[in-house]
Design a protein around this motif. Structure first.
Motif, PDB file in Angstrom:
ATOM      1  N   THR A   1       5.572   0.475   2.592  1.00 40.14           N
ATOM      2  CA  THR A   1       4.796  -0.268   3.585  1.00 40.14           C
ATOM      3  C   THR A   1       4.412   0.681   4.721  1.00 40.14           C
ATOM      4  O   THR A   1       4.888   1.829   4.773  1.00 40.14           O
ATOM      5  CB  THR A   1       5.601  -1.485   4.109  1.00 40.14           C
ATOM      6  OG1 THR A   1       4.833  -2.164   5.101  1.00 40.14           O
ATOM      7  CG2 THR A   1       6.912  -1.055   4.727  1.00 40.14           C
TER       8      THR A   1
ATOM      9  N   ILE B   1       9.563  -8.808   4.682  1.00 41.53           N
ATOM     10  CA  ILE B   1       9.768  -7.577   3.913  1.00 41.53           C
ATOM     11  C   ILE B   1      11.249  -7.397   3.599  1.00 41.53           C
ATOM     12  O   ILE B   1      11.619  -7.014   2.481  1.00 41.53           O
ATOM     13  CB  ILE B   1       9.219  -6.359   4.680  1.00 41.53           C
ATOM     14  CG1 ILE B   1       7.696  -6.471   4.834  1.00 41.53           C
ATOM     15  CG2 ILE B   1       9.580  -5.053   3.973  1.00 41.53           C
ATOM     16  CD1 ILE B   1       7.086  -5.441   5.757  1.00 41.53           C
TER      17      ILE B   1
ATOM     18  N   SER C   1      -0.347   1.852   1.317  1.00 42.78           N
ATOM     19  CA  SER C   1       0.106   0.474   1.120  1.00 42.78           C
ATOM     20  C   SER C   1      -0.765  -0.528   1.866  1.00 42.78           C
ATOM     21  O   SER C   1      -0.855  -1.696   1.483  1.00 42.78           O
ATOM     22  CB  SER C   1       1.550   0.320   1.603  1.00 42.78           C
ATOM     23  OG  SER C   1       1.639   0.522   3.002  1.00 42.78           O
TER      24      SER C   1
ATOM     25  N   PRO D   1       1.069  -4.760   6.289  1.00 45.26           N
ATOM     26  CA  PRO D   1       1.643  -5.981   5.711  1.00 45.26           C
ATOM     27  C   PRO D   1       1.171  -7.256   6.405  1.00 45.26           C
ATOM     28  O   PRO D   1       1.377  -8.351   5.888  1.00 45.26           O
ATOM     29  CB  PRO D   1       3.150  -5.779   5.916  1.00 45.26           C
ATOM     30  CG  PRO D   1       3.249  -4.926   7.136  1.00 45.26           C
ATOM     31  CD  PRO D   1       2.070  -3.995   7.067  1.00 45.26           C
TER      32      PRO D   1
ATOM     33  N   VAL E   1       2.746  -5.491   0.770  1.00 39.46           N
ATOM     34  CA  VAL E   1       3.521  -4.264   0.599  1.00 39.46           C
ATOM     35  C   VAL E   1       3.457  -3.904  -0.874  1.00 39.46           C
ATOM     36  O   VAL E   1       3.030  -4.711  -1.713  1.00 39.46           O
ATOM     37  CB  VAL E   1       4.987  -4.433   1.057  1.00 39.46           C
ATOM     38  CG1 VAL E   1       5.067  -4.752   2.538  1.00 39.46           C
ATOM     39  CG2 VAL E   1       5.709  -5.502   0.232  1.00 39.46           C
TER      40      VAL E   1
END
Length: 365
Positions: free
Chosen positions: A8, A40, A204, A207, A222
């Motif tokens: 991430t 996460i 990535s 998020p 992610v």
């Protein structure tokens, strides 16, 4: 041999969201970013990963309160594995950075590793080459030292923040692709949309989206990465974003167009997670403009945010918009109408607004 981790980047915790004016939505956007970090942590536990790699811009700036740093650390507590945090261009590891303060906070546990200097971190079956930014713009490619490390009997992974040289015209924090070819996986940050450079090199993306996306840009996720000996990485996209962002454009010329807009807005679910920028163009009578206003006002109360740019042109229908008005208002309307139709007149916009106000006043009475 197998290794599993989450990649991430670009959390930008503490972001000020200066492009918004509504304090309520700004507070909501800022707080949901901590909730996303907590999400996460939950995913890391669910998938039993070895680590969470954060490829830069954990924080929006180095000018943040300790409260924000503590909130960030608290959000990570639900995952007991390794968190490896890399400074990026928003939060470079300067002498007065957040990284010097965060190590002294009680919430900073041993499993949270701040990778603030160039080094190779050694773990059981993997090693991590890190390239932290120690100033906003690096004078040279910080991944150059990667080439001097020969692959051992471990997975070799890199963590960096910047722009791949062959994929951008940006000259800041350039990363040369040739420095990365011998690695098993390269976790990059800086681009807010998810992007695959090749089979082993990925951005990535953020998020939690913080802007209206460009075409086909993937935000709010992610990457779950699985490495196995002598195989290409398996990369899975996991949704983490709370808000859905949309940039919409509609042409409105009649009542049916208004009904269609209302119907289409009802399709965005769940309503409390929608952030929408809506531009409406076209032309309507004042009566229909009032109907449009009521529809938009209704949805503004349901969505997290509905930002409307109204470019509708007034088209007066005197048979329906203004009926039974006295001589004074007739003359006033005529004067305002003449000004509103003159694009060279400095008060054209004011005249258009005045006609709407006059219509609302007459119909209210």
């Amino acid at each position: 041999m197998q290794l599993k981790f989450i990649h991430t980047a670009d959390w930008q915790l503490g972001k000020k969201f200066l492009n918004f004016e509504d304090e309520e939505i700004i507070t909501n956007l800022r707080q949901k970013r901590f909730a996303t970090v907590k999400k996460i942590a939950e995913l890391a536990t669910k998938y039993q990963v070895n680590a969470v790699l954060v490829a830069g811009d954990v924080f929006d700036s180095n000018d943040l309160s300790n409260k924000i740093l503590r909130q960030a650390l608290n959000a990570m507590q639900d995952y007991n594995g390794k968190w490896i945090l890399l400074p990026g261009n928003h939060d470079p590891a300067t002498n007065n950075s957040v990284w010097h303060r965060i190590v002294d906070l009680s919430e900073k546990t041993q499993n949270i590793i701040c990778a603030t200097k160039q080094e190779v971190l050694e773990f059981d079956n993997w090693q991590l080459l890190v390239a932290p930014l120690q100033q906003k713009y690096a004078a040279h490619d910080l991944t150059q030292y990667f080439t001097s490390h020969i692959k051992k009997d471990k997975f070799m992974i890199a963590l960096a923040h910047g722009s791949i040289d062959s994929f951008t015209l940006n000259q800041n924090n350039i990363i040369k692709l040739e420095n990365l070819q011998h690695l098993d996986y390269v976790a990059l940050g800086d681009w807010h949309g998810m992007k695959q450079i090749n089979d082993k090199i990925f951005y990535s993306g953020t998020p939690e989206a913080d802007r209206f996306p460009k075409t086909a840009q993937q935000l709010g996720q992610v990457l779950l990465v699985t490495l196995e000996t002598n195989k290409l990485p398996k990369v899975k996209n996991l949704k983490t974003g709370y808000f859905d962002w949309h940039n919409l454009n509609y042409e409105i010329f009649n009542k049916q167009n208004i009904l269609t807009l209302n119907s289409n807005l009802s399709k965005y679910e769940p309503q409390e997670k929608q952030i929408i920028k809506l531009t409406v163009t076209g032309s309507l009578s004042l009566c229909l403009q009032n109907e449009l206003h009521e529809v938009l006002e209704k949805w503004q109360a349901k969505f997290a945010m509905l930002q409307v740019k109204n470019n509708i042109i007034n088209i007066l229908n005197k048979n329906t918009d203004f009926t039974n008005i006295n001589d004074f208002n007739k003359q006033l309307l005529l004067n305002l109408e003449n000004i509103s139709k003159n694009p060279q007149h400095p008060q054209q916009l004011i005249a258009q607004q005045a006609i709407q106000l006059l219509w609302h006043t007459i119909n209210k009475n």
